[in-house]
Design a protein around this motif. Structure first.
Motif, mmCIF file in Angstrom:
data_model
loop_
_atom_site.group_PDB
_atom_site.id
_atom_site.type_symbol
_atom_site.label_atom_id
_atom_site.label_comp_id
_atom_site.label_asym_id
_atom_site.label_seq_id
_atom_site.Cartn_x
_atom_site.Cartn_y
_atom_site.Cartn_z
ATOM 1 N N ALA A 192 -8.549 -2.704 3.647
ATOM 2 C CA ALA A 192 -9.142 -3.961 4.110
ATOM 3 C C ALA A 192 -8.544 -5.152 3.378
ATOM 4 O O ALA A 192 -8.244 -6.195 3.985
ATOM 5 C CB ALA A 192 -10.657 -3.920 3.915
ATOM 6 N N ASP A 193 -8.338 -5.011 2.081
ATOM 7 C CA ASP A 193 -7.792 -6.099 1.274
ATOM 8 C C ASP A 193 -6.353 -6.404 1.673
ATOM 9 O O ASP A 193 -5.964 -7.571 1.800
ATOM 10 C CB ASP A 193 -7.858 -5.711 -0.204
ATOM 11 N N ALA A 194 -5.557 -5.370 1.890
ATOM 12 C CA ALA A 194 -4.145 -5.561 2.231
ATOM 13 C C ALA A 194 -3.986 -6.235 3.587
ATOM 14 O O ALA A 194 -3.179 -7.159 3.750
ATOM 15 C CB ALA A 194 -3.413 -4.223 2.214
ATOM 16 N N ILE A 195 -4.748 -5.791 4.576
ATOM 17 C CA ILE A 195 -4.636 -6.391 5.906
ATOM 18 C C ILE A 195 -5.184 -7.816 5.896
ATOM 19 O O ILE A 195 -4.597 -8.727 6.500
ATOM 20 C CB ILE A 195 -5.360 -5.522 6.951
ATOM 21 N N HIS A 254 1.790 3.016 3.337
ATOM 22 C CA HIS A 254 0.663 3.437 4.152
ATOM 23 C C HIS A 254 0.784 2.833 5.550
ATOM 24 O O HIS A 254 1.334 1.742 5.731
ATOM 25 C CB HIS A 254 -0.634 2.962 3.484
ATOM 26 N N ALA A 255 0.249 3.520 6.539
ATOM 27 C CA ALA A 255 0.305 3.020 7.911
ATOM 28 C C ALA A 255 -0.375 1.658 8.048
ATOM 29 O O ALA A 255 0.028 0.829 8.873
ATOM 30 C CB ALA A 255 -0.351 4.025 8.859
ATOM 31 N N ALA A 256 -1.385 1.401 7.229
ATOM 32 C CA ALA A 256 -2.072 0.110 7.284
ATOM 33 C C ALA A 256 -1.158 -1.024 6.836
ATOM 34 O O ALA A 256 -1.305 -2.163 7.294
ATOM 35 C CB ALA A 256 -3.331 0.139 6.422
ATOM 36 N N PHE A 257 -0.224 -0.729 5.944
ATOM 37 C CA PHE A 257 0.753 -1.746 5.536
ATOM 38 C C PHE A 257 1.644 -2.095 6.707
ATOM 39 O O PHE A 257 1.957 -3.271 6.940
ATOM 40 C CB PHE A 257 1.577 -1.219 4.362
ATOM 41 N N LEU A 292 0.839 -1.191 0.000
ATOM 42 C CA LEU A 292 0.000 0.000 0.000
ATOM 43 C C LEU A 292 0.875 1.243 0.000
ATOM 44 O O LEU A 292 1.736 1.394 0.870
ATOM 45 C CB LEU A 292 -0.904 0.034 1.234
ATOM 46 N N GLY A 293 0.657 2.121 -0.968
ATOM 47 C CA GLY A 293 1.377 3.386 -1.008
ATOM 48 C C GLY A 293 0.844 4.360 0.030
ATOM 49 O O GLY A 293 0.026 4.004 0.888
ATOM 50 N N GLU A 294 1.283 5.587 -0.050
ATOM 51 C CA GLU A 294 0.926 6.577 0.964
ATOM 52 C C GLU A 294 -0.565 6.862 1.003
ATOM 53 O O GLU A 294 -1.105 7.249 2.036
ATOM 54 C CB GLU A 294 1.710 7.860 0.714
ATOM 55 N N THR A 295 -1.247 6.704 -0.113
ATOM 56 C CA THR A 295 -2.693 6.885 -0.149
ATOM 57 C C THR A 295 -3.357 5.568 -0.523
ATOM 58 O O THR A 295 -2.847 4.819 -1.363
ATOM 59 C CB THR A 295 -3.099 7.966 -1.164
ATOM 60 N N ALA A 296 -4.493 5.284 0.114
ATOM 61 C CA ALA A 296 -5.197 4.031 -0.146
ATOM 62 C C ALA A 296 -6.656 4.204 0.246
ATOM 63 O O ALA A 296 -6.985 4.907 1.205
ATOM 64 C CB ALA A 296 -4.567 2.885 0.634
ATOM 65 N N SER A 297 -7.537 3.531 -0.490
ATOM 66 C CA SER A 297 -8.965 3.588 -0.198
ATOM 67 C C SER A 297 -9.281 2.632 0.950
ATOM 68 O O SER A 297 -8.490 1.729 1.260
ATOM 69 C CB SER A 297 -9.759 3.184 -1.436
ATOM 70 N N PRO A 298 -10.440 2.774 1.578
ATOM 71 C CA PRO A 298 -10.834 1.810 2.623
ATOM 72 C C PRO A 298 -10.836 0.372 2.116
ATOM 73 O O PRO A 298 -10.428 -0.549 2.837
ATOM 74 C CB PRO A 298 -12.242 2.276 3.011
ATOM 75 N N ALA A 299 -11.248 0.175 0.871
ATOM 76 C CA ALA A 299 -11.256 -1.179 0.304
ATOM 77 C C ALA A 299 -9.837 -1.707 0.137
ATOM 78 O O ALA A 299 -9.571 -2.896 0.389
ATOM 79 C CB ALA A 299 -11.979 -1.180 -1.040
ATOM 80 N N ASP A 300 -8.917 -0.843 -0.286
ATOM 81 C CA ASP A 300 -7.516 -1.249 -0.421
ATOM 82 C C ASP A 300 -6.931 -1.656 0.925
ATOM 83 O O ASP A 300 -6.210 -2.651 1.035
ATOM 84 C CB ASP A 300 -6.682 -0.099 -1.004
#
Length: 229
Positions: free
Chosen positions: A95-98, A142-145, A85-93
């Motif tokens: 959820a999918d990555a995690i 992204h922080a989610a990554f 995930l790059g610096e910007t990501a959608s909520p769907a992105d």
């Protein structure tokens, strides 16, 4: 080598390199990817080089896909499939990555552990990331990554402790952001091939050698170094 190896995310880039490298050393590789087309393309490269492999669809973000995967024998599981995930990501992105990197990796590993327990030389290899190291902020992801990779690292750490007595090695790699191609020399960015070589080195060690983790220095540009006297 004669091993049975399953590689996730093997439809492209580093996962593909890993699958091809294991096959070149005599392993039979189960090549998994989100689409059959991507998996079959990697299998084509392997067979063209004289190796053996089969393709399988596996979406780590989908528990049903994990449950449907058919494997009857396994020596090495390589968890390399993870969405960046790059610096910007959608909520769907997010959820999918995690779901893929964290939940999916855990579900797949747990599902395949009974097969690994039957192997005389079982290894679980996790391509995590420097984003999964405590206190590291070296990636622009992204922080989610970071969250997904910390979850992956935490699972790998406790799993290693619990299965070591069974002779199963859990090997985790924590590379910084790296490039697929480039000069393999001091001062250059880490390349995917160098990461692959580290995996092969760790898996190839005698069974008394438990390499739990491989950590990497961030690249430093020559111009940033103090001049030699």
């Amino acid at each position: 080598m004669g091993l049975r190896v399953l590689v996730t995310g093997a439809g492209r880039d580093t996962g593909r390199l890993l699958a091809v490298a294991f096959a070149a050393r005599g392993a039979h590789v189960v090549v998994t990817a989100r689409t059959m087309g991507a998996a079959e393309e990697t299998v084509g490269f392997i067979r063209a080089a004289g190796g053996t492999a089969r393709a399988a669809v596996l979406d780590l973000a989908d528990p049903d896909s994990i449950a449907a995967l058919e494997v009857d024998r396994l020596d090495v599981l390589v968890n390399s499939g993870a969405r960046y995930l790059g610096e910007t990501a959608s909520p769907a992105d997010i959820a999918d990555a995690i779901a893929g990197a964290a939940t999916g990796t855990v579900l797949l590993t747990e599902r395949l552990l009974p097969l690994l327990r039957k192997s005389e030389r079982a290894d679980i290899v996790n391509l995590i990331s420097a984003a999964g190291e405590n206190g590291q902020h070296r990636s622009t992801a992204h922080a989610a990554f970071y969250a997904a990779k910390h979850a992956q690292a935490g699972y790998a750490e406790i799993l290693s402790e619990r299965v070591r007595a069974e002779g199963i090695r859990v090997i985790s790699l924590f590379p910084p952001d790296f490039v697929q191609d480039g000069p393999r020399e001091a001062g250059a960015e880490l390349t995917a091939q160098s990461v692959v070589d580290c995996v092969l080195f760790a898996v190839g060690q005698p069974r008394d050698c438990f390499i739990r983790a491989i950590h990497f220095e961030q690249a430093r540009r020559f111009e940033q170094r103090a001049p030699r006297p």
